[in-house]
Design a protein around this motif. Structure first.
Motif, mmCIF file in Angstrom:
data_model
loop_
_atom_site.group_PDB
_atom_site.id
_atom_site.type_symbol
_atom_site.label_atom_id
_atom_site.label_comp_id
_atom_site.label_asym_id
_atom_site.label_seq_id
_atom_site.Cartn_x
_atom_site.Cartn_y
_atom_site.Cartn_z
ATOM 1 N N PHE A 355 18.869 52.857 20.563
ATOM 2 C CA PHE A 355 19.538 51.679 20.031
ATOM 3 C C PHE A 355 20.189 51.986 18.682
ATOM 4 C CE2 PHE A 355 15.858 50.393 22.594
ATOM 5 C CZ PHE A 355 16.540 49.813 23.649
ATOM 6 N N VAL A 356 19.591 52.909 17.930
ATOM 7 C CA VAL A 356 20.204 53.372 16.684
ATOM 8 C C VAL A 356 21.492 54.119 16.998
ATOM 9 C CG1 VAL A 356 19.886 54.805 14.633
ATOM 10 C CG2 VAL A 356 17.945 53.511 15.570
ATOM 11 N N TYR A 357 21.433 55.021 17.968
ATOM 12 C CA TYR A 357 22.612 55.792 18.346
ATOM 13 C C TYR A 357 23.675 54.896 18.971
ATOM 14 C CZ TYR A 357 20.526 60.335 17.300
ATOM 15 O OH TYR A 357 20.002 61.429 16.656
ATOM 16 N N ALA A 358 23.250 53.864 19.722
ATOM 17 C CA ALA A 358 24.213 52.925 20.303
ATOM 18 C C ALA A 358 24.988 52.201 19.209
ATOM 19 C CB ALA A 358 23.487 51.923 21.190
ATOM 20 N N ALA A 359 24.297 51.817 18.139
ATOM 21 C CA ALA A 359 24.975 51.176 17.012
ATOM 22 C C ALA A 359 25.921 52.149 16.329
ATOM 23 C CB ALA A 359 23.936 50.654 16.015
ATOM 24 N N ALA A 360 25.510 53.420 16.238
ATOM 25 C CA ALA A 360 26.363 54.427 15.607
ATOM 26 C C ALA A 360 27.643 54.652 16.414
ATOM 27 C CB ALA A 360 25.594 55.731 15.452
ATOM 28 N N LEU A 361 27.532 54.733 17.746
ATOM 29 C CA LEU A 361 28.729 54.912 18.572
ATOM 30 C C LEU A 361 29.658 53.713 18.433
ATOM 31 C CD1 LEU A 361 27.486 56.486 21.943
ATOM 32 C CD2 LEU A 361 28.137 57.610 19.813
ATOM 33 N N ALA A 421 19.733 45.956 14.235
ATOM 34 C CA ALA A 421 19.007 44.768 14.709
ATOM 35 C C ALA A 421 19.884 43.934 15.633
ATOM 36 C CB ALA A 421 18.543 43.934 13.517
ATOM 37 N N GLU A 422 21.173 43.810 15.278
ATOM 38 C CA GLU A 422 22.084 43.011 16.104
ATOM 39 C C GLU A 422 22.252 43.632 17.486
ATOM 40 O OE1 GLU A 422 25.715 41.720 17.931
ATOM 41 O OE2 GLU A 422 25.586 43.664 16.946
ATOM 42 N N ILE A 423 22.357 44.965 17.544
ATOM 43 C CA ILE A 423 22.423 45.668 18.830
ATOM 44 C C ILE A 423 21.136 45.435 19.623
ATOM 45 C CG2 ILE A 423 22.200 47.982 19.830
ATOM 46 C CD1 ILE A 423 25.002 47.622 19.461
ATOM 47 N N ALA A 424 19.991 45.568 18.964
ATOM 48 C CA ALA A 424 18.702 45.388 19.639
ATOM 49 C C ALA A 424 18.597 43.986 20.226
ATOM 50 C CB ALA A 424 17.554 45.654 18.678
ATOM 51 N N HIS A 425 19.037 42.983 19.475
ATOM 52 C CA HIS A 425 18.985 41.601 19.971
ATOM 53 C C HIS A 425 19.885 41.425 21.186
ATOM 54 C CE1 HIS A 425 17.769 40.220 15.639
ATOM 55 N NE2 HIS A 425 16.787 40.847 16.273
ATOM 56 N N ARG A 426 21.077 42.012 21.141
ATOM 57 C CA ARG A 426 21.986 41.926 22.284
ATOM 58 C C ARG A 426 21.364 42.536 23.530
ATOM 59 N NH1 ARG A 426 27.281 44.840 21.238
ATOM 60 N NH2 ARG A 426 26.875 44.959 19.009
ATOM 61 N N LEU A 429 15.856 42.873 22.769
ATOM 62 C CA LEU A 429 14.673 43.154 21.954
ATOM 63 C C LEU A 429 14.607 42.131 20.821
ATOM 64 C CD1 LEU A 429 15.262 45.878 23.500
ATOM 65 C CD2 LEU A 429 14.090 47.011 21.628
ATOM 66 N N LYS A 430 14.078 40.966 21.121
ATOM 67 C CA LYS A 430 14.091 39.853 20.178
ATOM 68 C C LYS A 430 13.074 40.003 19.055
ATOM 69 C CE LYS A 430 17.188 37.850 22.732
ATOM 70 N NZ LYS A 430 18.607 37.873 22.302
ATOM 71 N N SER A 431 12.131 40.918 19.196
ATOM 72 C CA SER A 431 11.077 41.042 18.190
ATOM 73 C C SER A 431 11.524 41.819 16.954
ATOM 74 C CB SER A 431 9.854 41.730 18.804
ATOM 75 O OG SER A 431 10.196 42.997 19.342
ATOM 76 N N ILE A 432 12.704 42.432 16.983
ATOM 77 C CA ILE A 432 13.209 43.165 15.820
ATOM 78 C C ILE A 432 13.766 42.160 14.815
ATOM 79 C CG2 ILE A 432 14.785 44.971 15.033
ATOM 80 C CD1 ILE A 432 12.600 45.904 16.999
ATOM 81 N N PRO A 433 13.362 42.219 13.545
ATOM 82 C CA PRO A 433 13.869 41.255 12.558
ATOM 83 C C PRO A 433 15.362 41.454 12.295
ATOM 84 C CG PRO A 433 12.541 42.941 11.492
ATOM 85 C CD PRO A 433 12.380 43.155 12.966
ATOM 86 N N ASP A 434 15.988 40.441 11.737
ATOM 87 C CA ASP A 434 17.433 40.496 11.502
ATOM 88 C C ASP A 434 17.825 41.565 10.483
ATOM 89 O OD1 ASP A 434 17.786 38.420 13.276
ATOM 90 O OD2 ASP A 434 17.780 36.867 11.719
#
Length: 678
Positions: A355-361, A421-426, A429-434
């Motif tokens: 999810f970190v790499y997805a945000a980076a791409l 966090a925004e990627i994770a929520h999409r 993964l709702k448990s990750i804080p904003d």
């Protein structure tokens, strides 16, 4: 005298009114006919697999509501012979029968016969307690009269058969027939009908699983009464006595489905609410895959648990549309009902890195971009890798394959943690804080296995998210559908081109990265994860056909014996995937663009201490190695270097395939508290 007589009459009248009101107080109103089938019925659920085969029942067993026309004639006759032979010839209360019973009981000096009609028994079953009091008997008579005003005799008898208690938690004739004989009520034989008719008089004592001999003796009386009434012949009576029915094998219980049924029953109550207590819940579960998944978990922990110092494991298997085909919440539901697939919140370690790499791409980084594995510091936090030294420059794709902590932290710093966090929520993964702290790059925020598997499925489906689901349909035993899962194309939440890059990068994890043990000769992608001190080990992976996630660890958070995500979890995943893909053709992800043939790419050696798989199927060539074309020059120049002088000291607590988070000091609300215990 006249005045005295008036006082007596008035007083008697008042006393009579008070007495009647006292006895009649609390008599319920009679609802409509449809409501009578479920009024005051204790909740009960039957759970079926995706093909409609019964997996288990919970609570009272109600079976399917049957009509008189569905039953052989001798079935209702058996119940009249047992309880009320003159049912069709008297009113709601049989005064002649009551007088006869009173005379017989007086002569015997104890209760031998009952005078209640079937309608009175039904009234007691639906609305009253079994207390033997004058008030209850009067109320029973009043309710019986009201029932027969609303219903015909046939309707009363039908309702009686569908609501009476037969012992062994079975309510209604269909539930009793299924429980004791393993067949629907319409298939009952004369012998079986007589035996069931013997039970309502004392259902707990005479339950066929409790005292079969006593029940058989009473069934002979039922058969005798049926012959006396002319409903059966002497030959039929004798044949039934000479061939007592055999009970069906006792149900095995929930067994491998305990964790699934726990979750499904809770969800069904939320979905259906109080609409109907007698529910038939069809699940998305594949019975064969569920049994095999539980066996893999149980056998693996039994064989390797002691040496690895690990006692628990969990597994989730999802179909492409999000249907849960198998879910294992622990080694043994009988010993611990805590569901580690849905209830346990655990740190995912490096299995969160995609999810970190997805945000980076999404922020413009490319898989071929170069980042440097080197000492880094962010405030007081200095994340490190597992092996001593640093690898220097490498591609982003290879950094993910080898699970390089320093580069994951760099990418997280570049894109910003709110974006992660925004990627994770999409992705669900709702448990990750904003606004998480930077340790989110290494998986310091807790998730559960099903939630994480749903997030990975977005990559599998080319950026489209489908919510994982377990319940396909909820209906009443009469067939009224209360809920049905609606298939959908899912919601696009991530660019398909970026999703393709992520899939190819995660394929590298299996082909030459930290999870070579997971390879099984098919296109597959995934990611390992291990948390500090080896408390949790994960492998999350998918093919075009299946998404499977595995977690292992200990409920009390004690460390395992240096077990990494690329070891036991990857092995469990591989075993599950081999079974799930039986008889399925090998195929690539259909939404990915075709690749051009090229020479095999070179890469760094795996960063973990895990040996590569040695079996023939593990050694199968990767059908899509061309993604790493032209990266050989980058990889060949990688050097292991020691930290240069003057760099901040390394706080080294990493213990696996470069997965462990060297977490910074927590904020006032720490993001990584100890996992809650069951």
């Amino acid at each position: 005298m006249a005045a005295f007589a008036a006082v007596v009459l008035i007083g008697g009248g008042i006393f009579g009114v008070i007495t009647v009101n006292r006895f009649m107080d609390g008599i319920p109103q009679i609802p409509d006919k449809a409501t009578l089938t479920v009024v005051n019925q204790a909740p009960g659920m039957t759970f079926e697999d995706k093909d409609g085969k019964v997996l288990a029942t919970r609570g009272p067993k109600h079976g399917y509501a049957v009509s008189l026309s569905e039953l052989p004639t001798y079935v209702p006759q058996a119940f009249m012979a047992a309880e009320d032979r003159r049912f069709y010839h008297h009113g709601p209360v049989d005064f002649r029968g009551m007088a006869r019973a009173a005379w017989v009981n007086w002569r015997a000096h104890h209760t031998v016969q009952g005078g209640s009609t079937l309608t009175q028994q039904l009234a007691k079953t639906l609305f009253l307690t079994p207390d033997q009091t004058l008030k209850r008997k009067l109320q029973e008579a009043v309710i019986a009269e009201r029932l027969e005003k609303e219903m015909s005799k046939d309707e009363v008898l039908e309702l009686y058969l569908n609501r009476i208690f037969f012992g062994d938690n079975a309510y209604g004739i269909d539930a009793a027939s299924q429980t004791y004989f393993g067949k629907p009520a319409r298939e009952l034989s004369l012998q079986e009908a007589a035996l069931l008719a013997a039970l309502p008089k004392a259902p707990t004592r005479l339950a066929l699983t409790n005292d079969m001999d006593a029940a058989l003796q009473r069934s002979h009386l039922v058969l005798h009464n049926m012959r006396t009434e002319g409903w059966i012949t002497t030959e039929e009576e004798q044949a039934a006595i000479d061939a007592p029915p055999k009970l069906a094998p006792e149900a095995q219980g929930e067994g491998d489905f305990g964790y699934v049924i726990d979750m499904a029953s809770a969800e069904a109550v939320k979905i259906a609410g109080g609409q109907a207590p007698d529910l038939v819940v069809r699940l998305s579960i594949d019975q064969s895959l569920q049994t095999q998944a539980q066996a893999i978990i149980r056998q693996t922990i039994a064989a390797e648990g002691a040496g690895a110092h690990v006692k628990q494991a969990a597994l989730v298997l999802l179909a492409p549309d999000g249907a849960v085909r198998a879910m294992v919440g622990g080694v043994d539901h009988h010993l611990s009902a805590f569901n580690r697939a849905t209830q346990a919140q655990r740190q995912p370690g490096s299995s969160f890195k995609p999810f970190v790499y997805a945000a980076a791409l999404e922020a413009g980084v490319k898989p071929t971009d170069i980042r440097t594995d080197k000492p880094v510091r962010f405030g007081l936090w200095a994340p490190t890798d597992y092996e001593p030294g640093y690898r220097g420059p490498m591609t982003v794709a290879n950094a993910l394959a080898l699970s390089i902590n320093t580069i994951a932290a760099q990418l997280a710093s570049e894109v910003g943690t709110p974006k992660i966090a925004e990627i994770a929520h999409r992705f669900g993964l709702k448990s990750i804080p904003d606004d998480p702290n930077l340790s989110v790059a290494l998986g310091s925020y807790e998730v559960n296995l099903l939630e994480l598997a749903g997030g990975y499925q977005v990559f599998q489906q080319g950026g489209v998210r489908s919510e994982p689901y377990l319940i396909d349909q909820i209906a009443t035993t009469r067939g009224d559908v209360l809920y049905s899962h609606v298939a959908s194309a899912g919601a696009p939440v991530y660019d398909v081109a970026h999703a393709g890059d992520m899939v190819r990068m995660m394929e590298g994890v299996i082909t030459h990265g930290t999870a070579t043990r997971a390879a099984f000769g098919r296109p597959a992608a995934g990611k390992t994860g291990t948390t500090q001190n080896w408390r949790d080990a994960w492998f999350m992976g998918f093919t075009p056909d299946w998404m499977c996630g595995v977690w292992i660890g200990n409920d009390d958070n004690t460390p395992m014996n240096k077990i990494t995500g690329g070891a036991i979890p990857a092995e469990i995943w591989r075993k599950m995937m081999l079974l799930a893909h039986q008889d399925m053709p090998v195929r690539d992800f259909p939404w990915l663009p075709p690749e051009t043939p090229a020479d095999a790419a070179t890469s760094d050696a795996p960063a973990s201490d895990e040996p590569a798989a040695t079996t023939a199927i593990d050694a199968a060539p990767d059908p899509k190695a061309s993604f790493y074309d032209n990266l050989g020059d980058d990889f060949a120049n990688v050097q292991h270097a020691q930290p240069p002088a003057g760099e901040p000291p390394r706080s080294h607590d990493d213990t696996d395939d470069n997965d462990d988070p060297d977490a910074p000091p927590p904020r006032p609300n720490p993001a990584n508290p100890p996992s809650p215990q069951p």
